[in-house]
Design a protein around this motif. Sequence first.
Motif, PDB file in Angstrom:
ATOM      1  N   LEU A   1     -15.358   8.503  -3.574  1.00 33.60           N
ATOM      2  CA  LEU A   1     -14.021   9.051  -3.390  1.00 33.60           C
ATOM      3  C   LEU A   1     -13.158   8.120  -2.544  1.00 33.60           C
ATOM      4  O   LEU A   1     -11.977   7.874  -2.864  1.00 33.60           O
ATOM      5  CB  LEU A   1     -14.112  10.421  -2.731  1.00 33.60           C
ATOM      6  CG  LEU A   1     -12.780  11.155  -2.487  1.00 33.60           C
ATOM      7  CD1 LEU A   1     -12.053  11.377  -3.803  1.00 33.60           C
ATOM      8  CD2 LEU A   1     -13.012  12.476  -1.765  1.00 33.60           C
ATOM      9  N   ALA A   2     -13.729   7.593  -1.446  1.00 32.32           N
ATOM     10  CA  ALA A   2     -12.964   6.721  -0.567  1.00 32.32           C
ATOM     11  C   ALA A   2     -12.597   5.411  -1.262  1.00 32.32           C
ATOM     12  O   ALA A   2     -11.438   4.962  -1.201  1.00 32.32           O
ATOM     13  CB  ALA A   2     -13.777   6.427   0.705  1.00 32.32           C
TER      14      ALA A   2
ATOM     15  N   PHE B   1     -12.459   4.793  -4.511  1.00 29.54           N
ATOM     16  CA  PHE B   1     -11.530   5.090  -5.611  1.00 29.54           C
ATOM     17  C   PHE B   1     -10.113   5.289  -5.079  1.00 29.54           C
ATOM     18  O   PHE B   1      -9.144   4.770  -5.653  1.00 29.54           O
ATOM     19  CB  PHE B   1     -12.001   6.341  -6.357  1.00 29.54           C
ATOM     20  CG  PHE B   1     -11.092   6.766  -7.474  1.00 29.54           C
ATOM     21  CD1 PHE B   1     -11.136   6.122  -8.707  1.00 29.54           C
ATOM     22  CD2 PHE B   1     -10.186   7.805  -7.292  1.00 29.54           C
ATOM     23  CE1 PHE B   1     -10.288   6.519  -9.736  1.00 29.54           C
ATOM     24  CE2 PHE B   1      -9.338   8.202  -8.317  1.00 29.54           C
ATOM     25  CZ  PHE B   1      -9.391   7.552  -9.542  1.00 29.54           C
ATOM     26  N   SER B   2      -9.985   6.011  -3.979  1.00 29.57           N
ATOM     27  CA  SER B   2      -8.664   6.276  -3.406  1.00 29.57           C
ATOM     28  C   SER B   2      -7.982   4.998  -2.964  1.00 29.57           C
ATOM     29  O   SER B   2      -6.789   4.776  -3.238  1.00 29.57           O
ATOM     30  CB  SER B   2      -8.785   7.255  -2.231  1.00 29.57           C
ATOM     31  OG  SER B   2      -9.322   8.488  -2.636  1.00 29.57           O
ATOM     32  N   VAL B   3      -8.723   4.137  -2.268  1.00 33.11           N
ATOM     33  CA  VAL B   3      -8.145   2.883  -1.786  1.00 33.11           C
ATOM     34  C   VAL B   3      -7.741   1.992  -2.961  1.00 33.11           C
ATOM     35  O   VAL B   3      -6.646   1.409  -2.970  1.00 33.11           O
ATOM     36  CB  VAL B   3      -9.144   2.141  -0.868  1.00 33.11           C
ATOM     37  CG1 VAL B   3      -8.634   0.743  -0.548  1.00 33.11           C
ATOM     38  CG2 VAL B   3      -9.363   2.925   0.413  1.00 33.11           C
TER      39      VAL B   3
ATOM     40  N   VAL C   1      -7.002   2.833  -6.094  1.00 29.36           N
ATOM     41  CA  VAL C   1      -5.862   3.392  -6.828  1.00 29.36           C
ATOM     42  C   VAL C   1      -4.562   3.215  -6.054  1.00 29.36           C
ATOM     43  O   VAL C   1      -3.520   2.896  -6.631  1.00 29.36           O
ATOM     44  CB  VAL C   1      -6.107   4.885  -7.130  1.00 29.36           C
ATOM     45  CG1 VAL C   1      -4.836   5.548  -7.650  1.00 29.36           C
ATOM     46  CG2 VAL C   1      -7.221   5.046  -8.154  1.00 29.36           C
ATOM     47  N   LEU C   2      -4.617   3.385  -4.731  1.00 32.04           N
ATOM     48  CA  LEU C   2      -3.411   3.276  -3.924  1.00 32.04           C
ATOM     49  C   LEU C   2      -2.956   1.828  -3.750  1.00 32.04           C
ATOM     50  O   LEU C   2      -1.790   1.579  -3.412  1.00 32.04           O
ATOM     51  CB  LEU C   2      -3.647   3.904  -2.540  1.00 32.04           C
ATOM     52  CG  LEU C   2      -3.767   5.437  -2.524  1.00 32.04           C
ATOM     53  CD1 LEU C   2      -4.163   5.911  -1.129  1.00 32.04           C
ATOM     54  CD2 LEU C   2      -2.458   6.079  -2.957  1.00 32.04           C
TER      55      LEU C   2
ATOM     56  N   ARG D   1     -18.837  10.727  -1.053  1.00 37.38           N
ATOM     57  CA  ARG D   1     -17.765  10.322  -0.129  1.00 37.38           C
ATOM     58  C   ARG D   1     -17.427   8.852  -0.318  1.00 37.38           C
ATOM     59  O   ARG D   1     -16.253   8.457  -0.246  1.00 37.38           O
ATOM     60  CB  ARG D   1     -18.200  10.591   1.310  1.00 37.38           C
ATOM     61  CG  ARG D   1     -18.387  12.066   1.641  1.00 37.38           C
ATOM     62  CD  ARG D   1     -18.956  12.245   3.036  1.00 37.38           C
ATOM     63  NE  ARG D   1     -18.044  11.753   4.065  1.00 37.38           N
ATOM     64  CZ  ARG D   1     -18.371  11.604   5.348  1.00 37.38           C
ATOM     65  NH1 ARG D   1     -19.612  11.913   5.756  1.00 37.38           N
ATOM     66  NH2 ARG D   1     -17.490  11.177   6.215  1.00 37.38           N
TER      67      ARG D   1
END
Length: 210
Positions: free
Chosen positions: A154-155, A157-159, A161-162, A151
Amino acid sequence: MTSLVRYLAADVLRGQRFLAPLLVFLGVLGMLFSSDAGQPLEAYSGSSALLYPVCAWMAVVVATSEDAVRREITVVSAGGWSRVLGAVAVVAVLFAVAMAVLAAVWPVVTNPHPYTFTEFLVGLGAHTAVALLGVGVGLLFARPVFDAIGRTVLAVFSVVVLTYPLGRVTPLGWVLDALGHNQVSLSVLWAAVVGAVLVAGAVVLGVRRA
């Protein structure tokens, strides 16, 4: 606190998981400056963009260097989560600042364009600001906020990338925009302030979630 910082830093070095983000950082940095990278501040924009995710990755490595059982023992021995998370933040920031200094010095040696002392200081400030932003993002989703490493990854990486497509909406965008236009801007200072607040906020959130 000093002994706790030393212990955690030694644990990170002993575990050698720091080598993965460090080697990625060095490899890509070498490619970025293998030829003419452009004007001084413009050249710094590439290494700053690289440093942000690497510092987030390094912060996760520092925050998860101990397994759950060892971390509980450390928390009890240190006198609470607040001291441990504070030390984790210090260690992560030290690693990040060391990489920021390296990133600021590297093009001064390799880039054919001469650097003034002011340009070097601006680059160092920009890299430090971006490093703090990365550490803040990494710690914000690490243990004890998220116990599962999946988790956390994933969190983070998401932040990360965005962040890039949002451009100047984010503090990272402020820094990259100023460097990309070869400008000296107060936005770099404000980004550093945001980064420091983000790191402190991650520690506070971690203490509350523990």
